[in-house]
Design an enzyme around this catalytic site. Structure first.
Site, short mmCIF file in Angstrom:
data_model
loop_
_atom_site.label_atom_id
_atom_site.label_comp_id
_atom_site.label_asym_id
_atom_site.label_seq_id
_atom_site.Cartn_x
_atom_site.Cartn_y
_atom_site.Cartn_z
N GLU A 190 -17.31 11.78 22.57
CA GLU A 190 -16.01 12.37 22.23
C GLU A 190 -15.75 12.42 20.72
O GLU A 190 -14.86 13.15 20.27
CB GLU A 190 -14.88 11.55 22.88
CG GLU A 190 -14.83 11.65 24.39
CD GLU A 190 -14.31 13.01 24.87
OE1 GLU A 190 -13.26 13.42 24.39
OE2 GLU A 190 -15.00 13.64 25.70
N HIS A 219 -12.78 -3.53 3.98
CA HIS A 219 -11.31 -3.72 4.07
C HIS A 219 -10.71 -3.14 5.35
O HIS A 219 -10.05 -3.84 6.09
CB HIS A 219 -10.65 -3.12 2.82
CG HIS A 219 -9.18 -3.35 2.74
ND1 HIS A 219 -8.49 -3.52 1.57
CD2 HIS A 219 -8.23 -3.41 3.71
CE1 HIS A 219 -7.20 -3.70 1.81
NE2 HIS A 219 -7.03 -3.63 3.11
N HIS A 261 -7.03 -3.07 9.96
CA HIS A 261 -8.23 -3.84 9.62
C HIS A 261 -9.09 -4.04 10.88
O HIS A 261 -9.23 -5.16 11.36
CB HIS A 261 -7.84 -5.21 9.06
CG HIS A 261 -7.07 -5.19 7.77
ND1 HIS A 261 -6.49 -6.32 7.22
CD2 HIS A 261 -6.82 -4.18 6.92
CE1 HIS A 261 -5.90 -6.01 6.08
NE2 HIS A 261 -6.07 -4.71 5.87
N HIS A 297 -2.70 2.29 8.35
CA HIS A 297 -3.79 1.48 7.79
C HIS A 297 -3.95 0.22 8.64
O HIS A 297 -2.97 -0.48 8.91
CB HIS A 297 -3.45 1.10 6.34
CG HIS A 297 -4.33 0.05 5.76
ND1 HIS A 297 -5.71 0.19 5.68
CD2 HIS A 297 -4.05 -1.16 5.23
CE1 HIS A 297 -6.22 -0.90 5.12
NE2 HIS A 297 -5.24 -1.73 4.84
N GLU A 318 0.82 -1.22 0.00
CA GLU A 318 0.00 0.00 0.00
C GLU A 318 0.85 1.26 0.00
O GLU A 318 0.34 2.35 0.25
CB GLU A 318 -0.95 0.02 1.21
CG GLU A 318 -1.86 -1.19 1.37
CD GLU A 318 -2.89 -1.35 0.24
OE1 GLU A 318 -2.90 -0.53 -0.69
OE2 GLU A 318 -3.66 -2.31 0.31
#
Ligand code: 13P
Ligand code: ZN
Length: 275
Positions: free
Chosen positions: A171, A212, A143, A141, A117
């Protein structure tokens, strides 16, 4: 003294371990990049390889990242292994003067390349650097399961996701007043998803990837991890409430309540997401 004694690497490694502990990084899932400060590059330089790796074209380009150095997780490497062997699971890459290629200057001692990525991270760094006057340094990133589950039941729009998350914990509007972007399902790893994500990251500091995961950005590791954590916890509350209530929500935080929070905490909510 070893390169891993440098504070920046310690903080980087700690985020990897914390993400693993949260359950966001099955197998090789997720990736992390950090745009290094010049003084951090100089601290780490004594440990760089005598001969750097070959330049590798990324398929994307950014003028404002020419000559920068990034710490990156390796593609196919596991977050749970990072703290045990950083030198085999992480790398530092240098960006060339054209701003379109990287080469490895440290790490991945048993071979490998930065995360698949990297094009998405790179373009996100470029737009976040510009949007924040150079403040932004971290792209993360992961999952996280609850947020991914939400992408099966809500319309895939920034408005729907932002409202659901803001209403799920008081919050949330303070932590991400700008909301979250949503990228429809796309093939991961290439320049198409990189462009789609970076277009959203111009406006948002987090973007959901349908079915994803999530991209989060921030000026430092604490803020970025905190953003990922806050969004995922809100997603968990959203799903718990829906499941426990068998799909019925009896009451929630009203739009005027959101406005009141924003006023009290001095943040500006994306008004078009309010009713
Ligand atoms: P990498 O192992 O190449 O970082 O890929 C993991 C991932 O999460 C892809 O989206
Ligand atoms: Zn992923």
């Amino acid at each position: 003294m070893a390169i891993t004694d440098c504070e920046v690497l310690q903080n980087y490694i700690r985020l990897c371990s914390d993400g693993w502990d949260q359950g966001w990084h099955e197998r090789n899932g997720g990736n992390l990049t950090y745009r290094m400060r010049p003084e951090e590059v100089e601290q780490c330089r004594p440990y760089f390889k005598e001969t750097p790796g070959e330049w590798v074209n990324m398929g994307v380009q950014a003028d404002n990242l020419k000559g920068e150095y990034f710490i990156s997780t390796g593609s196919g490497k596991y977050f749970r292994n990072v703290s045990l062997a950083p030198q085999d699971n992480l790398c530092i890459v240098e960006i060339n003067e054209a701003g379109d290629s990287w080469r490895i200057v440290w790490g991945l001692e048993k071979g490998g390349r930065p995360t698949s990525e990297f094009p998405s991270h790179f373009l996100n760094h470029s737009v976040r650097k510009e949007a924040t006057n150079g403040e932004n340094r971290v792209i993360y990133h992961a999952h996280p399961a609850n947020l991914i589950a939400m992408t099966y039941i809500l319309p895939l729009t920034a408005r729907d996701f932002t409202r659901a998350l803001w209403q799920s914990a008081t919050e949330c509007p303070v932590v991400f007043p700008g909301g979250v972007g949503v990228v429809p399902w796309m093939v991961p790893g290439g320049s198409d998803i990189a462009w789609a994500t970076s277009k959203l990251m111009r406006e948002y500091d987090a973007a959901v990837w349908a079915h994803h995961g999530l991209f989060a950005s921030g000026p430092d590791f604490d803020t970025t991890f905190g953003l990922m954590h806050t969004i995922e916890k809100a997603a968990q509350i959203y799903l718990l409430a829906l499941s426990a209530g068998q799909g019925k929500i009896r009451q929630t935080i009203q739009d005027d309540d959101l406005r009141a929070i924003a006023k009290e905490f001095g943040v500006t909510l994306r008004e078009e997401f309010l009713e």
